[in-house]
Write a protein that holds these residues in place. Sequence first.
Motif, mmCIF file in Angstrom:
data_model
loop_
_atom_site.group_PDB
_atom_site.id
_atom_site.type_symbol
_atom_site.label_atom_id
_atom_site.label_comp_id
_atom_site.label_asym_id
_atom_site.label_seq_id
_atom_site.Cartn_x
_atom_site.Cartn_y
_atom_site.Cartn_z
ATOM 1 N N MET A 62 0.820 -1.217 0.000
ATOM 2 C CA MET A 62 0.000 0.000 0.000
ATOM 3 C C MET A 62 0.855 1.268 0.000
ATOM 4 O O MET A 62 0.329 2.371 0.002
ATOM 5 N N ALA A 63 2.180 1.091 0.038
ATOM 6 C CA ALA A 63 3.060 2.265 0.118
ATOM 7 C C ALA A 63 3.807 2.473 -1.201
ATOM 8 O O ALA A 63 3.914 1.546 -2.015
ATOM 9 N N ASP A 64 4.307 3.677 -1.381
ATOM 10 C CA ASP A 64 5.097 4.004 -2.567
ATOM 11 C C ASP A 64 6.470 3.323 -2.421
ATOM 12 O O ASP A 64 7.213 3.617 -1.472
ATOM 13 N N SER A 65 6.808 2.436 -3.358
ATOM 14 C CA SER A 65 8.017 1.626 -3.169
ATOM 15 C C SER A 65 9.295 2.475 -3.129
ATOM 16 O O SER A 65 10.250 2.118 -2.436
ATOM 17 N N LYS A 215 -1.742 19.046 -0.953
ATOM 18 C CA LYS A 215 -0.390 19.583 -0.743
ATOM 19 C C LYS A 215 0.673 18.609 -1.272
ATOM 20 O O LYS A 215 1.603 19.000 -1.978
ATOM 21 N N GLU A 216 0.513 17.342 -0.940
ATOM 22 C CA GLU A 216 1.577 16.379 -1.219
ATOM 23 C C GLU A 216 1.366 15.574 -2.501
ATOM 24 O O GLU A 216 2.312 14.964 -3.011
ATOM 25 N N HIS A 217 0.154 15.504 -2.972
ATOM 26 C CA HIS A 217 -0.129 14.696 -4.166
ATOM 27 C C HIS A 217 -1.055 15.466 -5.094
ATOM 28 O O HIS A 217 -2.209 15.068 -5.329
ATOM 29 N N VAL A 218 -0.510 16.553 -5.583
ATOM 30 C CA VAL A 218 -1.301 17.458 -6.416
ATOM 31 C C VAL A 218 -1.889 16.691 -7.610
ATOM 32 O O VAL A 218 -1.182 15.922 -8.274
ATOM 33 N N GLY A 219 -3.174 16.869 -7.830
ATOM 34 C CA GLY A 219 -3.813 16.272 -9.002
ATOM 35 C C GLY A 219 -4.505 14.954 -8.734
ATOM 36 O O GLY A 219 -5.294 14.472 -9.552
ATOM 37 N N ILE A 220 -4.230 14.368 -7.559
ATOM 38 C CA ILE A 220 -4.759 13.021 -7.304
ATOM 39 C C ILE A 220 -6.291 13.037 -7.149
ATOM 40 O O ILE A 220 -6.984 12.116 -7.619
ATOM 41 N N ASP A 264 -12.247 5.699 2.920
ATOM 42 C CA ASP A 264 -12.272 4.281 2.566
ATOM 43 C C ASP A 264 -11.432 4.021 1.306
ATOM 44 O O ASP A 264 -10.686 3.054 1.240
ATOM 45 N N ASP A 265 -11.560 4.892 0.326
ATOM 46 C CA ASP A 265 -10.748 4.757 -0.895
ATOM 47 C C ASP A 265 -9.264 4.860 -0.560
ATOM 48 O O ASP A 265 -8.447 4.081 -1.039
ATOM 49 N N PHE A 266 -8.940 5.842 0.278
ATOM 50 C CA PHE A 266 -7.538 6.058 0.641
ATOM 51 C C PHE A 266 -6.979 4.852 1.402
ATOM 52 O O PHE A 266 -5.910 4.346 1.087
ATOM 53 N N LYS A 273 -0.781 3.838 -4.421
ATOM 54 C CA LYS A 273 0.102 3.503 -3.292
ATOM 55 C C LYS A 273 0.704 4.788 -2.765
ATOM 56 O O LYS A 273 1.578 5.379 -3.399
ATOM 57 N N ILE A 274 0.203 5.222 -1.638
ATOM 58 C CA ILE A 274 0.617 6.529 -1.128
ATOM 59 C C ILE A 274 1.322 6.392 0.223
ATOM 60 O O ILE A 274 0.775 5.828 1.169
#
Length: 293
Positions: A62-65, A215-220, A264-266, A273-274
């Motif tokens: 679930m995380a950014d590798s 702030k951290e994931h612009v556009g998501i 729930d989506d997050f 993967k954030i």
Amino acid sequence: MHFQWYPGHMTKAKRAMQEDIRLIDVVVELVDARIPYSSKNPDIESLAQGKSRVILLNKKDMADSNVTKQWQDYYEKKGYLTLAVNARQKQDLKQVNSLIQKACEEKILRDRKRGIINRPVRAMIVGIPNVGKSTFINSFAGKSCVKTGNKPGVTKGKQWIRLNKQVELLDTPGILWPKFEDQKVGQHLAFIGSIRDERIQSVDLGLDLIEFLEKEHVGILEKHYQIEEKEDSVEVLNDLAIRRGCIQKGQTPNLDKAAFLLLDDFRNARLGKISIETPSDGKEGQDETGPGN
Ligand code: G4P
């Protein structure tokens, strides 16, 4: 939003942990790969003093590798052995055995010099609630393992799972507590759903999450919900409610429902993967020395 903590049985848990740690050679600490800082308990440094240390960054799926790799480098520089794992996947856990042995190399050599040969190293899993300790023990130990101790006729004591000739695992994990005093920690744990508390209002948390993502994931948010990212998070949640048909009586947007949907989506990585925390956030490292320092 204010996160309130209720330490409860912290002192009791700490005492139990101290007792268990005396029996083991290596502490295998599970952290959540999305929030290693917030899911790591700083007290373990003093509790586990003198023991070999392994950090497993769990829920890597679930995380950014790339960020997970940065965390591994960060912890390895501090003297830990690390591995990114998915505790639900047995495949991933094959390397853990050799990692445990590697962490105990010095001890094995010392034993050998004293003529003690083939004494298995004893390991214990520790971590804060919901980080995946039980899942890990189940997948790692599997069904084929022999449980020792607490059998009729055997002195009552701890249960050990014999993984192989070299490694034994304490079958109950050590439960650690998060950093109670830090509001950001509370927020991050709530983002991933580790604090399930009705006192945490989902609308407030949803608004916090919108602010974090913008702030951290612009556009998501734009990409996943086709809504415009605006400075006012309430407006964004409003738009999300309308877009997703979260409408209540009187034809007004149901913000509660929209916030729940977003969280729930997050939490289920449907937004991708954030990783919420990176080692360069600035906070990390302030309270952690690590076994090598
Ligand atoms: P704990 O003992 O540390 O408190 O945690 P536990 O093993 O109960 O795991 C907490 C939740 O995290 C469980 O989900 C578990 O399946 C999930 N989990 C553990 N490791 C991983 C992992 O590496 N990746 C992913 N994606 N999930 C993981 P749950 O929803 O509470 O239960 P369930 O879905 O297993 O029924």
